[in-house]
Write an enzyme that holds these catalytic residues in place. Structure first.
Site, PDB file in Angstrom:
ATOM      1  N   SER A   1       0.828  -1.208   0.000  1.00 21.19           N
ATOM      2  CA  SER A   1       0.000   0.000   0.000  1.00 21.19           C
ATOM      3  C   SER A   1       0.861   1.257   0.000  1.00 21.19           C
ATOM      4  CB  SER A   1      -0.903   0.020   1.223  1.00 21.19           C
ATOM      5  OG  SER A   1      -1.548  -1.212   1.381  1.00 21.19           O
TER       6      SER A   1
HETATM    7  N1  SAH Z   1      -0.769  -4.954   4.082  1.00 20.69           N
HETATM    8  C1  SAH Z   1       0.047  -5.269   2.935  1.00 20.69           C
HETATM    9  C2  SAH Z   1      -0.631  -4.980   1.612  1.00 20.69           C
HETATM   10  C3  SAH Z   1      -1.720  -5.935   1.377  1.00 20.69           C
HETATM   11  S1  SAH Z   1      -2.201  -6.220  -0.294  1.00 20.69           S
HETATM   12  C4  SAH Z   1       1.390  -4.570   2.998  1.00 20.69           C
HETATM   13  O1  SAH Z   1       1.665  -3.860   3.978  1.00 20.69           O
HETATM   14  O2  SAH Z   1       2.194  -4.779   2.086  1.00 20.69           O
HETATM   15  C5  SAH Z   1      -3.570  -7.267   0.076  1.00 20.69           C
HETATM   16  C6  SAH Z   1      -3.192  -8.668   0.540  1.00 20.69           C
HETATM   17  O3  SAH Z   1      -4.392  -9.290   0.947  1.00 20.69           O
HETATM   18  C7  SAH Z   1      -2.593  -9.518  -0.564  1.00 20.69           C
HETATM   19  O4  SAH Z   1      -1.326  -9.965  -0.196  1.00 20.69           O
HETATM   20  C8  SAH Z   1      -3.588 -10.673  -0.698  1.00 20.69           C
HETATM   21  O5  SAH Z   1      -2.967 -11.921  -0.954  1.00 20.69           O
HETATM   22  C9  SAH Z   1      -4.261 -10.668   0.662  1.00 20.69           C
HETATM   23  N2  SAH Z   1      -5.586 -11.287   0.702  1.00 20.69           N
HETATM   24  C10 SAH Z   1      -6.633 -11.152  -0.157  1.00 20.69           C
HETATM   25  N3  SAH Z   1      -7.670 -11.891   0.252  1.00 20.69           N
HETATM   26  C11 SAH Z   1      -7.284 -12.519   1.409  1.00 20.69           C
HETATM   27  C12 SAH Z   1      -7.919 -13.423   2.315  1.00 20.69           C
HETATM   28  N4  SAH Z   1      -9.165 -13.878   2.135  1.00 20.69           N
HETATM   29  N5  SAH Z   1      -7.212 -13.844   3.392  1.00 20.69           N
HETATM   30  C13 SAH Z   1      -5.946 -13.428   3.612  1.00 20.69           C
HETATM   31  N6  SAH Z   1      -5.293 -12.571   2.788  1.00 20.69           N
HETATM   32  C14 SAH Z   1      -5.954 -12.118   1.701  1.00 20.69           C
END
Ligand code: SAH
Length: 218
Positions: free
Chosen positions: A65
């Site tokens: 992000s």
């Molecule tokens: N917080 C992260 C950015 C997240 S991007 C950072 O600091 O870099 C969103 C993430 O959510 C992705 O890695 C994706 O794989 C995860 N995601 C999406 N759906 C999900 C679910 N049902 N359970 C766990 N993770 C999930």
């Protein structure tokens, strides 16, 4: 070209200035963000852009992000040092690393095992021993560790997931991007009371979707 100490100090100042100008004003949050170098969390071609206020691609088609959004979400959680926090969506691990400086315990889950493995290696390198990263479908939360004082979801859901609401302690706060499409999402803050939940709409955001089930990367 290697950076000297002046370059690093200048870059840090610009990074913090960008955060403040986008509304990240909480002193504890700014201090935590100053401590966590975003560089190691970005692998591949974009490391030279690590200190710009923009989202960047990471493995498994996901994104790290934008720092100001990380700051605003962290601030919206109103964290206290005693909190036990669940993050859904480990991604690069950057958000979890910031949380680890602000609270007692961080659990972070991602549906992609590869992201969890890579993030865990960085946590170990940085000696962030209060983070536990697990591969799991975070839409179901982490029942074994519930209830949580705070929950942060870093992928967009159509609605705040029921199991996460249920795993929030009374008095607890959850921050979650909510939207029916990729284009239109709102950051929502949910506060749990004795008798129900309060919902505040904070700002428009854009996140990758919360997807059910585990990733296929093994
Ligand atoms: N917080 C992260 C950015 C997240 S991007 C950072 O600091 O870099 C969103 C993430 O959510 C992705 O890695 C994706 O794989 C995860 N995601 C999406 N759906 C999900 C679910 N049902 N359970 C766990 N993770 C999930």
């Amino acid at each position: 070209m290697t950076e000297d100490a002046d370059d690093i100090a200048e870059r840090k100042m610009q990074f913090l200035f960008a955060l403040r100008s986008k509304g990240v004003t909480d002193a504890r949050v700014l201090t935590a963000m100053e401590k966590v170098d975003r560089g190691p969390f970005i692998r591949g071609y974009f490391t030279d852009r690590a200190y710009e206020d923009m989202p960047l691609p990471i493995a498994c088609g996901q994104t790290i992000s934008q720092p100001s959004v990380v700051g605003l979400m962290t601030q919206a959680l109103k964290l206290t040092p005693r909190d036990k926090v669940l993050e859904v969506g480990t991604g690069s691990g950057y958000q979890a690393a910031i949380l680890s400086h602000l609270v007692r315990r961080v659990y972070t889950v991602d549906r992609h095992k590869r992201l969890v493995t890579e993030a865990s290696a960085i946590f170990q390198e940085l000696d962030l021993t209060n983070i536990t990263a697990l591969t799991a479908d975070g839409s179901f939360g982490l029942p074994d560790q519930a209830p949580f004082d705070r929950i942060i979801v870093t992928a967009a859901a159509e609605d705040p997931p029921g199991p996460l609401l249920a795993q929030l302690r009374i008095g607890g706060i959850m921050v979650v991007p909510v939207g029916q499409s990729d284009a239109v999402q709102s950051l929502i803050r949910v506060t749990r009371h004795e008798t129900g939940f309060d919902y505040d709409e904070l700002r428009p955001v854009r996140f990758v979707p919360l997807v059910e089930g585990l990733g296929r990367d093994g």
